[in-house]
Each structure stands twice: as structure tokens, then as C-alpha cells.
Design an enzyme around this catalytic site. Structure first.
Site, PDB file in Angstrom:
ATOM      1  CE  LYS A  37      -3.659   2.370   2.584  1.00  0.00           C
ATOM      2  NZ  LYS A  37      -2.947   3.650   2.684  1.00  0.00           N
ATOM      3  NE  ARG A  38       5.680   0.712   3.761  1.00  0.00           N
ATOM      4  CZ  ARG A  38       5.389  -0.460   4.310  1.00  0.00           C
ATOM      5  NH1 ARG A  38       4.371  -0.557   5.150  1.00  0.00           N
ATOM      6  NH2 ARG A  38       6.098  -1.533   4.034  1.00  0.00           N
TER       7      ARG A  38
END
Length: 509
Positions: free
Chosen positions: A267-268
Site C-alpha cells: 500500500k505504501r
């Protein structure tokens, strides 16, 4: 091939990552290719990480992707229930069966005792592994007497149940080998494996026991999962052998890798580079944080699925655009790569653009119409379809339509300064007034006819086409962009075309 039954078994601990969606997709494609059954099982044994709305998110995501499950929670529950938390009464009897067979044992070691052993090993430059090497020295039903074990259980002492992995010093199997459909022959040395916990002190099974029991009871024929589960494969095979159950075929999918750098897509990475990693928007009810989704960002479900299918799989041809039906017919696990597949945000946009071109103008207009209504633009579906037909080649998302077509619905209020300075010369206003006269005399105001008359007039004046065409476009659009100029004129109509030129002459002169 035997009756194909595959399962997608996510944990409801948050939104479904696209890596999980791809696992579901490959299971779905394999099932449909072989006229089999695609099952959804919710593995919620870890109640500490359970998220209330995660299961609904998983189901909604699969439905949006057009890969719905055949069996699962509240649907064709032939082997239900399909939530592990609702099956917990089943697992203890299987843990007990393994204990009776001498394949598992009770462990009463406290957290403090295990921490002592770990630190002691660290000080000696070793790694503590609870297995054949030291199990007889620890606090368990192997080292304790039968009476002591029964007394501890009767007293309510906390315990876990561990699997008794093979002991190579006693002539038991030194290796566990199998054939992975994707990776070929794989082999593991049992002397390096620990005695995994199968049943926890809270009365819940661990993933390993519940997974094997459920796969057996649900008659799963093929286990298709991510490569992060490859280290668990020898334990799972050993468990099947311990129960004397038929072992399903295994296929471990490659990772989806970051677009830049090394490692697994997270997700980062999406937050940093500005692309979604979830199929649908997700709102964390605890924090209020919102994670964007492919659906809400304007991607078509079929484009998203097509992109995912080619992350780690190829058909062996140059073809890149596949319908879901074509994928079901073409997909084989043998053509899934062993190595990780690098995710490309730009390629994903390319897929969406390709699907934009494949969709009908009517379908796209239906999606575009709510955007126009929100902007309080009064129009009809037929006009909107014509607009879409002229601009969709330049768009990646339907959201791009307004930027590409606003001039079809309302006259420009401003004019690109750079374009005006470059194309509006000293005599341009007079030329535009002449153009108005030419346009006023055209009865058949169609694109082709307007173009013929205007170009004949420009030729008769013996001036460059750019001296008319550029300010003409600027007048209708407000910038040097848009589809064929005379198509725009036909679409907005004769009077609107003339009014816009008049307004430009007044504004810029």
C-alpha cells in the site's frame, strides 16, 4: 482431471490487496477452465486482527471484478459453514486425533520459559527451534508422564498442541518432497523444520490445522496460493500424511513486485506513487483513513482483471487483450511464471484506455451522463453519445471526458493566453468577421460541407490555412485542442458557432 474444486481463503483483516485479487482470479480461471467450483472461505481464526466490514469488502470486490464465488458464506453452502470461526467445534477433534496417533503433543511451556531458551540460544550464537532436537527437554507430553499431563489438563493449565515433525535420528523421513504445478520439484529437509502449533490455548486452531482440515472436508482438489505459503508446504503435506488423507495438488503463485526498486508491492508504494492497490475504495472505520480503489479511480473492471491476469501469466502469444471468457478458456497454471511480476501503473492505464475503445458510445455515454448532471449541464443521451464518439480515443478514464469535451456543452469563458498571443494577429478580427459571413451563408451545416466551403474561401483569399483555422478553433474551444474542428462546429450548431466567434473577437481584440 479429477473434479476440480479450488478455494480462495482470505483473512478478514482489512481491504483485499490486488495480490489477493489475483490469487482469487487465478483460482476462478482454473475452476472455469475445468468446469470446476470456485469457493470462498473466510479464514477468521485470528480474532485479534478481525475487521468488521472486511468480509463484505471481499465479497463486493469479487463481484465487481466479475469473478463471484460458486460456494461460500450464504451461497450454496454444500460444505458449510464457510467461516472458520463458525467451524471451530470441528478442529479440536482433529487435534485430538493427531495426539492419539502420536503425531502431535501437548505443550505446557510458559512464555517466560520459551523466552529463556531463545535468549540462551542467542547468547550461544544459535537459533532456538522447538523440534526433534530439544522437544524431550521441554515441558510437554513427550517429556512429562502421562499422569502429570492429565493432572495439568484437569487443573486447567494453559497448553498448546504442536505437530510432531519427523525426527531424522529415528529413521523418519529426512525430506518432504512434492511437485508444484508452477515450480516443479520442491524438497524440504525436515531436520530444519519446527514443531508448529496447531491448536492454541484460547481454544482456536492455528491457520495450519484449520486450513488442512477445511481443505479436506471441502474436498479441495488444487491449492492455488501465493508463494509466501511455500515455506508452510512441508508442514501441510506432513499433516495430510499424518491423517492419511489424499493430498491436493499445489501451485504457488509468484509475488507482485513494486514498480520501482525491489520487493513485494505494498500500500505504501501506491500511496507514494499515486495509484491504487485495492480493487475498491476502503474506509478504515477506526481511523477514518480512506484508501483509493480501482473502481472509484475510474478503471473498468474488465480492464483491471485483464491487467491482473497478465501479472505472472502469459498465453504464449502476442495477445494482450482478453475477455474474461477468453481468459477462462486460455488460462493454464503451467504458463504461470516462477519469478515475480513487476507491477506497472502506466500499463494499467493503457489497459483501461484499450477497454475504453472497445466499449460502445452508448455505454460510455451512460457513465458520462451523471458527471454532466452534477455539473448542471442540460443535454440528452444521443448528443452525449456523439460527443463521446469524438473524444474517447484521447481519454484514459471517463472522468477525462469533461476536460476533453466541455466546449461541446458550454462556450469557453476564457482563452488560452499563449495560444491567443500566437494565433490572434492584427488582422485576425477582420478575417473572423469575414468567416462569420461565410458561415451565415451555409444552409447545410454539416461537418463535411462546412469544411468544403470554408477551405474554398481560404484558398480564394490566398492566405495560409493556419491564419483562419487556429483562431477559429480558439473561438470554439478556448484552446488549441479537441477533435476535428468542423465536427465541433456541426455538433454545437450554426448559431452557437457564430456567437462564439463573435465573442472571441470582442474579448481578444
Amino acid at each position: 482431471m479429477k473434479n476440480v474444486r479450488v478455494r480462495f481463503a482470505p483473512s478478514p483483516t482489512g481491504p483485499l490487496h490486488i495480490g489477493g485479487v489475483r490469487t482469487a482470479l487465478f483460482n476462478y480461471l482454473f475452476a472455469k477452465k475445468h468446469s470446476g467450483t470456485f469457493i470462498l472461505r473466510i479464514e477468521d481464526t485470528d480474532q485479534t486482527r478481525y475487521v468488521e466490514n472486511a468480509e463484505k469488502y471481499i465479497v463486493d470486490a469479487l463481484n465487481w471484478c466479475n469473478i463471484p464465488f460458486d460456494e461460500g458464506p450464504n451461497k450454496n453452502e454444500k460444505f458449510g459453514p464457510y467461516r472458520q470461526s463458525e467451524r471451530k467445534h470441528l478442529y479440536k477433534q482433529f487435534a485430538d486425533e493427531l495426539i492419539e496417533k502420536g503425531k502431535a503433543y501437548y505443550c505446557f511451556d510458559t512464555t517466560e520459559e520459551l523466552d529463556f531458551h531463545r535468549k540462551d540460544h542467542e547468547q550461544k550464537g544459535k537459533t532456538f527451534i522447538y523440534n526433534w532436537h530439544n522437544r524431550e527437554k521441554l515441558t510437554n507430553s513427550i517429556s512429562l508422564s502421562k499422569e502429570d499431563v492429565q493432572k495439568r489438563i484437569a487443573n486447567g493449565d494453559k497448553y498448546v498442541v504442536r505437530f510432531k515433525m519427523h525426527d531424522p535420528t529415528k529413521g523418519e523421513h529426512g525430506t518432504i518432497s512434492t511437485t508444484d504445478i508452477i515450480r516443479g520439484h520442491v524438497s524440504f529437509k525436515t531436520e530444519l523444520l519446527d514443531d508448529k502449533i496447531l491448536f492454541k490455548s484460547d481454544g482456536m486452531p492455528t491457520y495450519h490445522l484449520a486450513n488442512i482440515v477445511d481443505d479436506h472436508l471441502m474436498e479441495i482438489s488444487h491449492v492455488i496460493r501465493g508463494e509466501e505459503w511455500l515455506p508452510s508446504l512441508p508442514l501441510h503435506i506432513a499433516l495430510y500424511q499424518a491423517f492419511n488423507w489424499e493430498i491436493p495438488e499445489f501451485a504457488h503463485l509468484p509475488l507482485i513486485l513494486k514498480p520501482v526498486g525491489k520487493g513485494k508491492l505494498s500500500k505504501r508504494d501506491g500511496d507514494k506513487l499515486g495509484f491504487p492497490v485495492f480493487p475498491l475504495e476502503y474506509i478504515n472505520e477506526a481511523t477514518g483513513d480512506v484508501s483509493c480503489g480501482y473502481k472509484e479511480d475510474g478503471y473498468f473492471a474488465d480492464a483491471f482483471i485483464n491487467m491482473l491476469a497478465l501479472l505472472g501469466w502469459n498465453s504464449g502469444t502476442e495477445q494482450e487483450i482478453f475477455t474474461l471468457d477468453e481468459l477462462c478458456k486460455t488460462f493454464t497454471l503451467e504458463r504461470v511464471s516462477k519469478s515475480g511480476a513487476k507491477f506497472s501503473p502506466e500499463k494499467t492505464k493503457w489497459f483501461n484506455q484499450q477497454y475504453m475503445m472497445l466499449k460502445s458510445d452508448a455505454e460510455l455515454a451512460e457513465i458520462f451522463l451523471p458527471i454532466l448532471i452534477e455539473k448542471e449541464i442540460a443535454t440528452d443521451i444521443n448528443y452525449t453519445e456523439k460527443v463521446v464518439s469524438l473524444i474517447k480515443e484521447r481519454a484514459t478514464f471517463v472522468e477525462d471526458f469533461w476536460e476533453l469535451s466541455s466546449f461541446f456543452f458550454q462556450a469557453p469563458l476564457t482563452y488560452d493566453e499563449k495560444a491567443a498571443k500566437k494565433n490572434w494577429k492584427e488582422n485576425t478580427s477582420e478575417l473572423m468577421k469575414e468567416l462569420i459571413s461565410i458561415l451565415e451563408g451555409i444552409e447545410n451545416f454539416t461537418s463535411e460541407h462546412i469544411e468544403t466551403i470554408v477551405k474554398e474561401w481560404i484558398t480564394s483569399k490566398e492566405i495560409g490555412f493556419g491564419k483562419i483555422m487556429q483562431p477559429f478553433r480558439l473561438s470554439l474551444v478556448g484552446a488549441m485542442k479537441g477533435p476535428h474542428l468542423f465536427d465541433i462546429a456541426e455538433m454545437i450548431g450554426k448559431q452557437e458557432t457564430i456567437d462564439r466567434i463573435k465573442n472571441t473577437v470582442i474579448t481578444i481584440s
